[in-house]
Design a protein around this motif. Structure first.
Motif, PDB file in Angstrom:
ATOM      1  N   UNK A 219       0.833  -1.210   0.000  1.00  0.00           N
ATOM      2  CA  UNK A 219       0.000   0.000   0.000  1.00  0.00           C
ATOM      3  C   UNK A 219       0.862   1.253   0.000  1.00  0.00           C
ATOM      4  N   UNK A 220       2.038   1.167   0.601  1.00  0.00           N
ATOM      5  CA  UNK A 220       2.941   2.316   0.646  1.00  0.00           C
ATOM      6  C   UNK A 220       3.704   2.507  -0.660  1.00  0.00           C
ATOM      7  N   UNK A 221       3.552   1.586  -1.613  1.00  0.00           N
ATOM      8  CA  UNK A 221       4.109   1.794  -2.944  1.00  0.00           C
ATOM      9  C   UNK A 221       5.125   0.795  -3.426  1.00  0.00           C
ATOM     10  N   UNK A 222       5.533  -0.157  -2.588  1.00  0.00           N
ATOM     11  CA  UNK A 222       6.511  -1.146  -3.040  1.00  0.00           C
ATOM     12  C   UNK A 222       5.944  -1.981  -4.177  1.00  0.00           C
ATOM     13  N   UNK A 223       6.846  -2.467  -5.016  1.00  0.00           N
ATOM     14  CA  UNK A 223       6.443  -3.211  -6.211  1.00  0.00           C
ATOM     15  C   UNK A 223       6.421  -4.714  -6.000  1.00  0.00           C
ATOM     16  N   UNK A 224       6.869  -5.169  -4.830  1.00  0.00           N
ATOM     17  CA  UNK A 224       6.892  -6.606  -4.590  1.00  0.00           C
ATOM     18  C   UNK A 224       7.285  -6.921  -3.162  1.00  0.00           C
ATOM     19  N   UNK A 225       7.103  -8.179  -2.797  1.00  0.00           N
ATOM     20  CA  UNK A 225       7.471  -8.706  -1.492  1.00  0.00           C
ATOM     21  C   UNK A 225       8.399  -9.894  -1.712  1.00  0.00           C
ATOM     22  N   UNK A 226       9.525  -9.889  -0.998  1.00  0.00           N
ATOM     23  CA  UNK A 226      10.487 -10.998  -1.045  1.00  0.00           C
ATOM     24  C   UNK A 226      10.538 -11.687   0.315  1.00  0.00           C
ATOM     25  N   UNK A 227      10.658 -13.007   0.292  1.00  0.00           N
ATOM     26  CA  UNK A 227      10.942 -13.777   1.502  1.00  0.00           C
ATOM     27  C   UNK A 227      12.028 -14.795   1.180  1.00  0.00           C
ATOM     28  N   UNK A 228      12.775 -15.155   2.215  1.00  0.00           N
ATOM     29  CA  UNK A 228      13.813 -16.179   2.070  1.00  0.00           C
ATOM     30  C   UNK A 228      13.642 -17.160   3.225  1.00  0.00           C
ATOM     31  N   UNK A 229      12.732 -18.125   3.097  1.00  0.00           N
ATOM     32  CA  UNK A 229      12.537 -19.105   4.172  1.00  0.00           C
ATOM     33  C   UNK A 229      13.738 -20.033   4.286  1.00  0.00           C
ATOM     34  N   UNK A 230      14.091 -20.379   5.519  1.00  0.00           N
ATOM     35  CA  UNK A 230      15.190 -21.302   5.770  1.00  0.00           C
ATOM     36  C   UNK A 230      14.679 -22.520   6.516  1.00  0.00           C
ATOM     37  N   UNK A 231      15.403 -23.629   6.424  1.00  0.00           N
ATOM     38  CA  UNK A 231      14.890 -24.869   7.015  1.00  0.00           C
ATOM     39  C   UNK A 231      14.574 -24.773   8.502  1.00  0.00           C
ATOM     40  N   UNK A 232      15.342 -23.951   9.262  1.00  0.00           N
ATOM     41  CA  UNK A 232      15.090 -23.851  10.702  1.00  0.00           C
ATOM     42  C   UNK A 232      13.998 -22.840  11.045  1.00  0.00           C
ATOM     43  N   UNK A 233      13.429 -22.169  10.037  1.00  0.00           N
ATOM     44  CA  UNK A 233      12.344 -21.194  10.218  1.00  0.00           C
ATOM     45  C   UNK A 233      12.711 -20.123  11.243  1.00  0.00           C
ATOM     46  N   UNK A 234      13.964 -19.688  11.213  1.00  0.00           N
ATOM     47  CA  UNK A 234      14.383 -18.691  12.199  1.00  0.00           C
ATOM     48  C   UNK A 234      13.806 -17.305  11.926  1.00  0.00           C
ATOM     49  N   UNK A 235      13.278 -17.108  10.756  1.00  0.00           N
ATOM     50  CA  UNK A 235      12.545 -15.859  10.499  1.00  0.00           C
ATOM     51  C   UNK A 235      11.243 -16.218   9.772  1.00  0.00           C
ATOM     52  N   UNK A 236      11.201 -16.161   8.470  1.00  0.00           N
ATOM     53  CA  UNK A 236       9.982 -16.524   7.742  1.00  0.00           C
ATOM     54  C   UNK A 236       9.696 -18.019   7.904  1.00  0.00           C
ATOM     55  N   UNK A 237       8.469 -18.335   8.244  1.00  0.00           N
ATOM     56  CA  UNK A 237       8.046 -19.721   8.391  1.00  0.00           C
ATOM     57  C   UNK A 237       7.308 -20.176   7.132  1.00  0.00           C
ATOM     58  N   UNK A 238       7.262 -21.470   6.952  1.00  0.00           N
ATOM     59  CA  UNK A 238       6.515 -21.994   5.805  1.00  0.00           C
ATOM     60  C   UNK A 238       5.063 -21.522   5.852  1.00  0.00           C
ATOM     61  N   UNK A 239       4.482 -21.499   7.029  1.00  0.00           N
ATOM     62  CA  UNK A 239       3.085 -21.046   7.154  1.00  0.00           C
ATOM     63  C   UNK A 239       2.942 -19.588   6.735  1.00  0.00           C
TER      64      UNK A 239
END
Length: 243
Positions: A34-54
């Motif tokens: 909504x603020x104007x970005x053109x996309x969203x990136x995620x980098x999930x890792x096997x230990x889910x230390x940040x982005x989770x599969x869910x």
């Protein structure tokens, strides 16, 4: 016009440090768009230390711009992108235990593996990109394995920018020229910031997309998320030089 994809891993890191759902990564993605970005990136890792599969599945429901999923092309990663179907999958040669991405692909040594992976991902109807150092030989080999884009690994540029910006960008300009020559789209990411972004964008012809996370989310602590997204967009589009 170069597009801004915001990596929201650090928002998930903050949430995970406390538990619960504050900050809410799904709401953050909605707001960042909504603020104007053109996309969203995620980098999930096997230990889910940040982005989770869910999170990845939940984000697919709200990302209306472009969804870019980065990661090492394990069987689990391939299953995830097949089911979520992002607009772009960026292949990164990270072993599971690294703190952050720290190298590009050796597209000569891993040519057979990458060719097979890229053909599979293309069969899902997903655009492919390969995380790569600014080495013309590696870029030429990347084209041979069938990827549609490369993502230039910009840590070396960012590290050397304050010492000699012209020298810092020179290998990236040469790499971009090679990419254009062999018909590859050009993305870039890693340690790009308000300090160095505009110079990089001005010097890399044909740059289609930058993926920025750590610096942007850190700046948002001071400037607010909406204002920070706007500052990065202005830097990308040449309206302000924060350096």
């Amino acid at each position: 016009m170069t597009r801004l994809s915001v990596n929201i891993n650090k928002i998930a890191t903050l949430r995970n440090a406390r538990g619960g759902n504050i900050p809410d990564v799904v709401k953050a993605a909605i707001d960042i768009q909504r603020f104007g970005a053109d996309g969203i990136t995620v980098h999930p890792r096997p230990d889910e230390r940040h982005i989770r599969r869910s999170d990845v599945y939940a984000l697919r429901e709200v990302v209306t711009t472009e969804f870019n999923i980065e990661g090492y092309p394990s069987a689990d990663f391939l299953k995830l992108i097949r089911e979520v179907h992002p607009e772009q999958a960026t292949l990164v040669p990270d072993p599971p235990d690294v703190l952050t991405s720290n190298a590009g692909w050796d597209t000569v040594r891993h040519a057979a593996q990458l060719k097979e992976l890229i053909a599979e991902i293309k069969s899902y109807g997903i655009r492919t990109s390969i995380f790569i150092a600014p080495d013309p030989a590696m870029i030429e080999a990347a084209a041979a394995v069938g990827t549609e884009r490369i993502e230039l690994y910009t840590e070396a540029y960012a590290s050397n920018f304050s010492h000699d910006r012209a020298a810092a960008i020179a290998p990236y300009a040469a790499a971009a020229a090679k990419a254009r020559e062999v018909g590859l789209g050009i993305n870039a990411g890693h340690d790009l910031s308000l300090e160095n972004l505009r110079y990089f964008t001005a010097g890399i012809h044909g740059l289609e997309e930058v993926s920025i996370g750590h610096a942007l989310i850190s700046d948002a602590l001071y400037f607010g998320l909406e204002n920070t997204v706007q500052l990065y967009l202005r830097a990308l589009r040449g309206n302000v030089d924060p350096a």
